[in-house]
Design a protein around this motif. Structure first.
Motif, PDB file in Angstrom:
ATOM      1  N   LEU A   1     -21.868 -20.881  16.097  1.00 56.28           N
ATOM      2  CA  LEU A   1     -21.252 -20.800  17.339  1.00 56.28           C
ATOM      3  C   LEU A   1     -21.944 -21.805  18.439  1.00 56.28           C
ATOM      4  O   LEU A   1     -20.875 -22.290  18.796  1.00 56.28           O
ATOM      5  N   VAL A   2     -23.450 -22.746  18.515  1.00 59.45           N
ATOM      6  CA  VAL A   2     -23.069 -23.907  19.562  1.00 59.45           C
ATOM      7  C   VAL A   2     -22.507 -24.739  19.322  1.00 59.45           C
ATOM      8  O   VAL A   2     -21.571 -25.571  19.866  1.00 59.45           O
ATOM      9  N   VAL A   3     -22.727 -25.868  17.846  1.00 57.01           N
ATOM     10  CA  VAL A   3     -22.126 -26.777  17.347  1.00 57.01           C
ATOM     11  C   VAL A   3     -20.406 -26.283  16.972  1.00 57.01           C
ATOM     12  O   VAL A   3     -20.837 -27.365  17.753  1.00 57.01           O
ATOM     13  N   ASP A   4     -20.392 -25.335  16.331  1.00 54.45           N
ATOM     14  CA  ASP A   4     -18.906 -25.701  15.582  1.00 54.45           C
ATOM     15  C   ASP A   4     -18.096 -24.908  16.568  1.00 54.45           C
ATOM     16  O   ASP A   4     -16.975 -25.596  16.382  1.00 54.45           O
ATOM     17  N   LYS A   5     -18.416 -24.013  17.110  1.00 53.48           N
ATOM     18  CA  LYS A   5     -17.227 -23.435  18.001  1.00 53.48           C
ATOM     19  C   LYS A   5     -17.481 -23.249  19.309  1.00 53.48           C
ATOM     20  O   LYS A   5     -16.416 -23.149  20.185  1.00 53.48           O
ATOM     21  N   GLY A   6     -18.583 -24.231  19.693  1.00 52.09           N
ATOM     22  CA  GLY A   6     -18.621 -24.633  21.534  1.00 52.09           C
ATOM     23  C   GLY A   6     -19.696 -23.701  22.385  1.00 52.09           C
ATOM     24  O   GLY A   6     -18.868 -23.371  23.331  1.00 52.09           O
ATOM     25  N   TYR A   7     -19.819 -22.584  22.158  1.00 53.96           N
ATOM     26  CA  TYR A   7     -20.412 -21.666  23.263  1.00 53.96           C
ATOM     27  C   TYR A   7     -21.822 -22.412  23.644  1.00 53.96           C
ATOM     28  O   TYR A   7     -21.840 -22.927  22.587  1.00 53.96           O
ATOM     29  N   THR A   8     -22.050 -21.957  24.929  1.00 53.49           N
ATOM     30  CA  THR A   8     -23.157 -22.520  25.116  1.00 53.49           C
ATOM     31  C   THR A   8     -24.879 -21.498  25.026  1.00 53.49           C
ATOM     32  O   THR A   8     -24.665 -20.693  24.485  1.00 53.49           O
TER      33      THR A   8
ATOM     34  N   VAL B   1     -28.348  -8.545  22.364  1.00 50.47           N
ATOM     35  CA  VAL B   1     -27.330  -7.204  22.144  1.00 50.47           C
ATOM     36  C   VAL B   1     -27.147  -7.224  20.419  1.00 50.47           C
ATOM     37  O   VAL B   1     -27.732  -5.471  19.885  1.00 50.47           O
ATOM     38  N   GLY B   2     -27.455  -7.909  19.666  1.00 52.14           N
ATOM     39  CA  GLY B   2     -28.376  -8.086  18.194  1.00 52.14           C
ATOM     40  C   GLY B   2     -29.657  -7.158  18.102  1.00 52.14           C
ATOM     41  O   GLY B   2     -29.753  -6.545  18.004  1.00 52.14           O
ATOM     42  N   GLY B   3     -30.410  -7.702  19.077  1.00 52.05           N
ATOM     43  CA  GLY B   3     -31.883  -7.810  19.309  1.00 52.05           C
ATOM     44  C   GLY B   3     -31.430  -5.708  20.000  1.00 52.05           C
ATOM     45  O   GLY B   3     -32.773  -4.935  19.379  1.00 52.05           O
ATOM     46  N   VAL B   4     -30.986  -5.186  20.020  1.00 47.97           N
ATOM     47  CA  VAL B   4     -30.707  -3.885  20.244  1.00 47.97           C
ATOM     48  C   VAL B   4     -30.521  -3.054  19.254  1.00 47.97           C
ATOM     49  O   VAL B   4     -31.388  -1.832  19.047  1.00 47.97           O
ATOM     50  N   PHE B   5     -29.829  -3.805  17.998  1.00 51.64           N
ATOM     51  CA  PHE B   5     -29.560  -3.050  17.294  1.00 51.64           C
ATOM     52  C   PHE B   5     -30.848  -3.426  16.087  1.00 51.64           C
ATOM     53  O   PHE B   5     -31.496  -2.480  15.087  1.00 51.64           O
ATOM     54  N   GLY B   6     -31.436  -4.498  15.808  1.00 53.81           N
ATOM     55  CA  GLY B   6     -32.484  -4.642  15.309  1.00 53.81           C
ATOM     56  C   GLY B   6     -33.887  -3.988  15.888  1.00 53.81           C
ATOM     57  O   GLY B   6     -34.461  -3.193  15.167  1.00 53.81           O
TER      58      GLY B   6
ATOM     59  N   ALA C   1     -23.956  -7.618  15.376  1.00 52.80           N
ATOM     60  CA  ALA C   1     -23.529  -7.449  16.501  1.00 52.80           C
ATOM     61  C   ALA C   1     -23.378  -8.270  17.420  1.00 52.80           C
ATOM     62  O   ALA C   1     -22.054  -8.610  18.533  1.00 52.80           O
ATOM     63  N   MET C   2     -23.681  -9.688  17.062  1.00 52.69           N
ATOM     64  CA  MET C   2     -24.242 -10.791  17.779  1.00 52.69           C
ATOM     65  C   MET C   2     -22.732 -11.308  18.166  1.00 52.69           C
ATOM     66  O   MET C   2     -21.667 -11.737  18.703  1.00 52.69           O
ATOM     67  N   LEU C   3     -21.988 -11.293  16.338  1.00 51.57           N
ATOM     68  CA  LEU C   3     -20.979 -12.612  16.567  1.00 51.57           C
ATOM     69  C   LEU C   3     -19.364 -11.125  16.488  1.00 51.57           C
ATOM     70  O   LEU C   3     -18.291 -11.916  17.906  1.00 51.57           O
ATOM     71  N   ALA C   4     -19.552  -9.746  17.169  1.00 47.88           N
ATOM     72  CA  ALA C   4     -18.505  -9.375  17.321  1.00 47.88           C
ATOM     73  C   ALA C   4     -18.390  -9.242  18.809  1.00 47.88           C
ATOM     74  O   ALA C   4     -18.099  -8.943  19.463  1.00 47.88           O
ATOM     75  N   TRP C   5     -19.684  -9.252  19.497  1.00 44.64           N
ATOM     76  CA  TRP C   5     -19.875  -9.324  20.890  1.00 44.64           C
ATOM     77  C   TRP C   5     -19.156 -10.276  21.915  1.00 44.64           C
ATOM     78  O   TRP C   5     -19.129 -10.045  22.820  1.00 44.64           O
ATOM     79  N   ILE C   6     -20.409 -11.907  21.184  1.00 41.35           N
ATOM     80  CA  ILE C   6     -19.757 -12.697  21.410  1.00 41.35           C
ATOM     81  C   ILE C   6     -18.021 -13.105  21.060  1.00 41.35           C
ATOM     82  O   ILE C   6     -17.431 -14.235  22.409  1.00 41.35           O
TER      83      ILE C   6
END
Length: 396
Positions: free
Chosen positions: A239-246, A256-261, A290-295
Motif C-alpha cells: 500500500l505504501v510503496v506500490d500504491k502511494g498511501y501514506t 480497523v483490521g485490529g477490530v476484527f482481530g 478489513a484493512m484493504l476494504a476500508w482503505i
C-alpha cells in the motif's frame, strides 16, 4: 475486549507464542523480583513439543540474568494447554518465587500469580454485531469506534507500520540459508527479481521477505502472530510503496483490521496451539481484508463480508510446522494468504452489488472456534501430524 495495541507487538521472531511471550514473561519476572543466581523453567504443551525449533530455550536463557535450567515437560495440570512455570532460586538454590505463565497467542501472556493492565478489558463490546449497533447509533466509521476507546493509538500504529515495512525491505535484500536443521534457502529476493510486471508474485515476495526475517529471529510484528506476520506486513508495504498511501493512512487501516482481530481473539483464538493455523493465517487474512476494504473506502457491509470470506476459506487449516520451525509450511502459507486478501476483497465488493451475504463475521468466528476445538491435538502446533509427520529430508 482488550486494547488493539495488545494485538500488534514489535519483537523478535520466530514465534509470538514461543519466543515473544516467554521473553516478555521473563523480563516482567525480573522486573518484579530482581535478579537471581538460578532459574528453572518448565515448558509444557506446544512450548515443550516445538520449543527447540522455535528457539524458546535460547530466548529464555538470553533474557534471564542467572544460570538457567530448561525442562521439557508433557504432563501439565493447568487448564490452558500452552504454558510454563518460571522459578527463581537464591544462592542456596532455595525456591523464592514462581509464576505460572500461559502463552495465549500473539505474544500475549497471562500470569496466574499477578494481574497486568495489558490484560484489562478496554472495549465494552464483545462481538462484531454489538460493534455494528454502536456504529449505527452514533453514525461512526470503524476508525471512529477505535479512537473512542484508544484515542492515542495511531502514533503507535505508525511505528508498527514502519517496523513491518522494514521487515519486508530488509528481507528482500538478504540471501543465504535460514537458521536451523532444515537448511532452507532464502528466496524472497529472487522472487522479487523474477516478479517484474507480475504484481501478484511481487506481493508474495513481500510476504516471503517478512517471514524469512521472522525465521531468522529478526524484528517483525505480531499481526496477529509472528507465524502469520508476513500477510499484513506485505499488505502494508504494498500500500505504501506500490500504491502511494501514506504511513498514516495505512496505520488507520491497521486500526480497523485490529477490530476484527480483537473479535477473533475475544470469541475464538489467535493461537496455533489452540486453534491450528486457521487461528493464525486465517486471522491475519481476515484482518488484512478489513484493512484493504476500508482503505479502498468500501462500506461496512463489504468490509465485514471481506473479513468473513477471508476467514471462511481458512477453516480447518492445521498448524504443522516441520521440525518445529516457523518455515515449512508457514512461509509459503503467508504468501498464499496475501493473495487470498486481494481476492476476498475483490469478491466481497462485487458480490455485495448482487446480493446480501448469508454468513456474518460473528458466525464465522464461532465456527472457527468450534473447528479448532475438535481439531486433533497433533494438528495444533505440536509437530506430531500433517507435514511435520510426513516430511522427509530427502524431499527437500
Amino acid at each position: 475486549m482488550q486494547a488493539i495495541r495488545e494485538l500488534y507487538k514489535i519483537g523478535r521472531g520466530p514465534s509470538s507464542s514461543h519466543t515473544l511471550a516467554p521473553e516478555r514473561a521473563c523480563r516482567l519476572f525480573v522486573q518484579e523480583f530482581g535478579e537471581h543466581p538460578y532459574y528453572e523453567v518448565e515448558l509444557y504443551g506446544s512450548l515443550s513439543l516445538t520449543g527447540k525449533g522455535h528457539n524458546t530455550d535460547l530466548i529464555i536463557q538470553e533474557t534471564l540474568p542467572g544460570k538457567v535450567e530448561i525442562k521439557w515437560k508433557l504432563e501439565w495440570k493447568e487448564d490452558f494447554p500452552n504454558g510454563f512455570y518460571l522459578k527463581a532460586f537464591n544462592e542456596k538454590k532455595e525456591l523464592e518465587h514462581i509464576w505460572t505463565v500461559f502463552s495465549l497467542g500473539g505474544g500475549s501472556i497471562q500470569v496466574l500469580e499477578k494481574d497486568f493492565d495489558f490484560n484489562d478489558e478496554v472495549y465494552v463490546e464483545n462481538n462484531f454485531n454489538e460493534i455494528k449497533v454502536v456504529l449505527e447509533k452514533k453514525q461512526w466509521d470503524l476508525l471512529d469506534y477505535v479512537l473512542s476507546y484508544e484515542p492515542d493509538i495511531l502514533s503507535y500504529l505508525e511505528e508498527v507500520i514502519l517496523a513491518e515495512m522494514n521487515s519486508v525491505s530488509n528481507g528482500l535484500k538478504r540471501e543465504g540459508i535460514l537458521p536451523g536443521n532444515l537448511k532452507l534457502a532464502r528466496c524472497a529476493k529472487d522472487l522479487f527479481e523474477l516478479a517484474k510486471g507480475d504484481e501478484r508474485l511481487q506481493i508474495m515476495s513481500y510476504a516471503y521477505a517478512a517471514n524469512e526475517e521472522n525465521a531468522s529471529m529478526r524484528t517483525v510484528v505480531t499481526a496477529p502472530t509472528l507465524g502469520a506476520c508476513g500477510i499484513i506486513a506485505a499488505l502494508s508495504y504494498y500500500l505504501v510503496v506500490d500504491k502511494g498511501y501514506t504511513v498514516s493512512e495505512v496505520a488507520k487501516a491497521l486500526a480497523v483490521g485490529g477490530v476484527f482481530g480483537n473479535v477473533i481473539k475475544q470469541n475464538a483464538t489467535i493461537s496455533g496451539a489452540m486453534g491450528g493455523c486457521q487461528a493464525e493465517v486465517g486471522s491475519a487474512v481476515s484482518m488484512a481484508c478489513a484493512m484493504l476494504a476500508w482503505i479502498r473506502k468500501e462500506n461496512l457491509e463489504v468490509i465485514e463480508s471481506a473479513a468473513e470470506i477471508g476467514m471462511e476459506h481458512h477453516l480447518g487449516l492445521t498448524c504443522d510446522p516441520v521440525q518445529g520451525y516457523v518455515m515449512i509450511p508457514c512461509i509459503e502459507r503467508n504468501s498464499q494468504g496475501i493473495l487470498r486478501v486481494l481476492d476476498s476483497v475483490h469478491l466481497a465488493s462485487t458480490l455485495r452489488k448482487i446480493k446480501k451475504g448469508r454468513i456474518n463475521f460473528d458466525t464465522i468466528v464461532e465456527t472457527m472456534k468450534e473447528t479448532g476445538r475438535v481439531m486433533d491435538i497433533q494438528l495444533r502446533e505440536t509437530s506430531k501430524g500433517g507435514l511435520a509427520k510426513f516430511y522427509k529430508d530427502s524431499q527437500c
